[in-house]
Design an enzyme around this catalytic site. Structure first.
Site, mmCIF file in Angstrom:
data_model
loop_
_atom_site.group_PDB
_atom_site.id
_atom_site.type_symbol
_atom_site.label_atom_id
_atom_site.label_comp_id
_atom_site.label_asym_id
_atom_site.label_seq_id
_atom_site.Cartn_x
_atom_site.Cartn_y
_atom_site.Cartn_z
ATOM 1 N N ASP A 106 0.810 -1.222 0.000
ATOM 2 C CA ASP A 106 0.000 0.000 0.000
ATOM 3 C C ASP A 106 0.844 1.274 0.000
ATOM 4 O OD1 ASP A 106 -2.427 -1.325 -0.162
ATOM 5 O OD2 ASP A 106 -2.516 -1.630 1.998
ATOM 6 N N HIS A 138 0.267 -7.852 -1.210
ATOM 7 C CA HIS A 138 -1.023 -8.530 -1.140
ATOM 8 C C HIS A 138 -1.759 -8.393 -2.465
ATOM 9 C CE1 HIS A 138 -1.666 -4.415 0.282
ATOM 10 N NE2 HIS A 138 -2.903 -4.506 -0.182
ATOM 11 N N ARG A 156 -11.532 -0.105 5.572
ATOM 12 C CA ARG A 156 -10.059 -0.080 5.628
ATOM 13 C C ARG A 156 -9.513 1.129 6.391
ATOM 14 N NH1 ARG A 156 -5.457 -0.131 0.766
ATOM 15 N NH2 ARG A 156 -4.830 1.923 1.451
HETATM 16 C C1 SIN Z 1 -6.335 -3.585 -0.607
HETATM 17 O O1 SIN Z 1 -5.488 -3.744 -1.482
HETATM 18 O O2 SIN Z 1 -6.200 -2.770 0.292
HETATM 19 C C2 SIN Z 1 -7.593 -4.411 -0.647
HETATM 20 C C3 SIN Z 1 -7.411 -5.827 -0.301
HETATM 21 C C4 SIN Z 1 -8.741 -6.559 -0.334
HETATM 22 O O3 SIN Z 1 -9.803 -5.949 -0.537
HETATM 23 O O4 SIN Z 1 -8.725 -7.768 -0.129
#
Ligand code: SIN
Length: 279
Positions: free
Chosen positions: A101, A255, A270
């Site tokens: 991120d 991720h 989030r």
């Molecule tokens: C993200 O990349 O912050 C989202 C991850 C997700 O929605 O699983």
């Protein structure tokens, strides 16, 4: 086991599920134990939580100041929280490529905490990988080549004028603003500021090129490193339920939100914690 808290690894490279904790009521000692679990495992998971935007931000703030996303519109009245929404008709969903991120920022996020509000019955898992384990598995020759290499990341691939988000009208359910291009150079190998462990600092979604190299020269090496880091041995996968929480350390993981649930809704809440400049 610490008090009622129990930490169980979910895979060899990274990831652990923590039980016996209500994130609405955590003592200073439990915060310390959660932080150590995050540092040790890279990503931690909790089940059956009941978080409001207020309680999620209150918990996350105990790990550091919160980040306000530069381009995604926050929830009304909660400037540090945003919803990741994929409606049944949306063709794409947020985070559907390997990334860490805010890699395009000078001070990328330290950690991200995602809470599952409404998740599909099947599909919509999130994958994680350990950039430290991937780095350690490289040959000494490759480690030495990478030791002094800078990598340029940009916000333009996800928030710039040409990005798929705007050209294809994807992820319509989320209010995301277009941005002027911002590029930043980070080391391709970074040292974790708390554990001292070295790791790759890859973010495929944000890649432009290596510093002092052309895009054509850069791409094959970067693609090799992504192919290496995404080997199953360096990953774990989290299957969401409503009320699940994942918290990951952006300094040593990537991720990937899997887009395999057409015609279904997925809503996540989030919160992101500020980080320091990679070195
Ligand atoms: C993200 O990349 O912050 C989202 C991850 C997700 O929605 O699983």
């Amino acid at each position: 086991m610490v008090g009622n808290m129990h930490v169980s690894p979910v895979a060899g490279a990274l990831g652990a599920e923590i039980t016996g904790v209500d994130l609405n009521q955590v003592s200073e000692q439990v915060i310390k134990d959660i932080r150590s679990a995050l540092l040790q495992h890279g990503v931690i998971f909790f089940r059956d939580q009941d978080l409001t935007p207020e309680s999620q931000t209150a918990f996350a703030r105990r790990f550091g100041p919160l980040n306000r996303h530069p381009y995604v519109t926050p929830m009304d009245g909660h400037p540090d929280v945003f919803l990741i929404v994929k409606e049944p008709e949306d063709k794409h969903h947020f985070g559907n490529s390997w990334h860490t991120d805010l890699a395009y920022a000078e001070h990328p996020a330290m950690a991200t905490m995602l809470y599952g509000l409404e998740v599909p019955d099947a599909g919509g898992d999130t994958m994680f990988l350990s950039q430290a384990t991937a780095y350690e598995a490289l040959s000494d020759g490759m480690k030495s080549i990478l030791s002094d290499v800078g990598v340029i990341y940009t916000n333009a691939n996800s928030y710039g004028k040409g990005s798929q988000r705007f050209t294809d009208g994807v992820a319509k359910a989320m209010k995301v603003s277009q941005a002027a291009t911002n590029e930043v150079t980070h080391p391709i190998v970074r040292t974790h500021p708390e554990t001292g462990r070295k790791g790759l600092y890859l973010s495929d979604l944000h890649f432009v090129r290596f510093a002092d190299m052309t895009p054509k020269e850069s791409r094959p090496l970067f693609d090799y490193l992504v192919a290496h880091a995404t080997r199953p041995e360096f990953t774990c996968r989290f299957q969401w339920r409503n009320g699940s929480v994942a918290m990951w350390d952006n300094r040593c993981t990537m991720h990937y939100a899997i887009s395999d649930f057409p015609n279904a809704r997925r809503i996540m809440q989030r919160v992101t914690i500020e980080g320091d400049r990679p070195v």
